[in-house]
Design an enzyme around this catalytic site. Structure first.
Site, PDB file in Angstrom:
ATOM      1  N   SER A   1      37.891 -23.836 -54.413  1.00 52.66           N
ATOM      2  CA  SER A   1      37.748 -22.698 -53.507  1.00 52.66           C
ATOM      3  C   SER A   1      39.098 -21.976 -53.319  1.00 52.66           C
ATOM      4  CB  SER A   1      37.149 -23.205 -52.187  1.00 52.66           C
ATOM      5  OG  SER A   1      36.750 -22.143 -51.369  1.00 52.66           O
TER       6      SER A   1
ATOM      7  N   ASP B   1      25.912 -19.861 -55.016  1.00 53.62           N
ATOM      8  CA  ASP B   1      27.101 -19.867 -54.151  1.00 53.62           C
ATOM      9  C   ASP B   1      27.059 -18.628 -53.241  1.00 53.62           C
ATOM     10  OD1 ASP B   1      29.712 -19.692 -53.109  1.00 53.62           O
ATOM     11  OD2 ASP B   1      30.532 -20.789 -54.819  1.00 53.62           O
TER      12      ASP B   1
ATOM     13  N   HIS C   1      28.339 -23.397 -52.536  1.00 47.01           N
ATOM     14  CA  HIS C   1      29.800 -23.369 -52.650  1.00 47.01           C
ATOM     15  C   HIS C   1      30.408 -24.773 -52.661  1.00 47.01           C
ATOM     16  CE1 HIS C   1      33.553 -21.178 -52.633  1.00 47.01           C
ATOM     17  NE2 HIS C   1      34.003 -21.878 -51.619  1.00 47.01           N
TER      18      HIS C   1
HETATM   19  C1  MLT Z   1      39.314 -17.662 -50.132  1.00 46.44           C
HETATM   20  O1  MLT Z   1      39.605 -17.118 -49.095  1.00 46.44           O
HETATM   21  O2  MLT Z   1      40.144 -18.100 -50.918  1.00 46.44           O
HETATM   22  C2  MLT Z   1      37.854 -17.780 -50.425  1.00 46.44           C
HETATM   23  O3  MLT Z   1      37.124 -17.047 -49.504  1.00 46.44           O
HETATM   24  C3  MLT Z   1      37.414 -19.195 -50.467  1.00 46.44           C
HETATM   25  C4  MLT Z   1      37.620 -19.866 -49.156  1.00 46.44           C
HETATM   26  O4  MLT Z   1      36.753 -19.792 -48.304  1.00 46.44           O
HETATM   27  O5  MLT Z   1      38.650 -20.487 -48.987  1.00 46.44           O
END
Ligand code: MLT
Length: 204
Positions: A102, A152, A183
């Site tokens: 992520s 996702d 996700h």
């Molecule tokens: C991010 O901000 O990098 C993406 O939205 C993934 C997350 O939730 O961290």
């Protein structure tokens, strides 16, 4: 940067840098790295940014909308940290693999989007397109595994496909795995990443 380093049993294996998701820390992906490459050296890193007390690797303005200036600053900061860590722990900087989930996968992708020869390979679980409208460095000989979920809610399939296409256009060798999941990181995609890494090491 706050981190943990564990020297692996196999001195010939690449070193793995572990980059957690929002709200995680430098320990989160240790079990995943142990499944994928049990004998490799491991560098778990904690993101320097806090969002409501949750560590991240760069600031965002809203979910999926990145603070581009901070993303670039943090990408360079992480690269410098990796250079320093390679000297301190005496691992081969040229043979560094990333495992990111992520937000951690997004900064790993950002490293490859912005800087030449920064990663030898990467396992990106649920990564987004870090930035658009820039020319990527040449990623020849860079092997990348991308794990994505068909459902996702944060990353539309089209975005993952754009990421893969952009990396391939920069000559990266990309393997994609699509799970019927959201996700979250699934055991199935970790297993697929493990198989990919074994195939990679056997073909060398
Ligand atoms: C991010 O901000 O990098 C993406 O939205 C993934 C997350 O939730 O961290």
């Amino acid at each position: 940067m706050k981190h943990i380093y564990q020297a692996g049993k196999d001195k010939n294996a690449p070193t793995f840098v572990l980059l957690h998701g929002t709200g995680g820390n430098e320990h989160d992906l240790l079990p995943i790295a142990n499944m994928i490459a049990p004998d490799a050296s491991i560098l778990g890193v904690r993101g320097n940014v806090l969002e409501n007390g949750m560590p991240r690797f760069f600031r965002r303005l809203a979910e999926g909308i990145f603070d581009e200036e901070d993303l670039i600053f943090r990408t360079n900061e992480l690269n410098e940290f990796l250079n320093e860590a390679a000297e301190k722990y005496e691992f081969d900087r040229e043979r560094l693999f990333a495992i990111g989930y992520s937000n951690g996968a997004n900064i790993a992708a950002s490293l490859m989007y912005h800087l030449p020869n920064v990663l030898h390979g990467a396992i990106l679980f649920h990564a987004m397109v870090p930035r658009r409208g820039i020319h990527l460095p040449d990623l020849s000989n860079t092997n990348i595994f991308i794990g994505a979920g068909t459902n996702d809610p944060i990353i539309p399939q089209q975005e993952t496909k754009e990421l893969i296409e952009t990396l391939r256009n920069a000559n990266a060798i990309v393997e994609e795995h699509w799970g019927h999941a959201g996700h979250q990181l699934t055991r199935d995609e970790v297993e697929k990443a493990r198989e990919w890494y074994i195939r990679l090491t056997e073909s060398k």
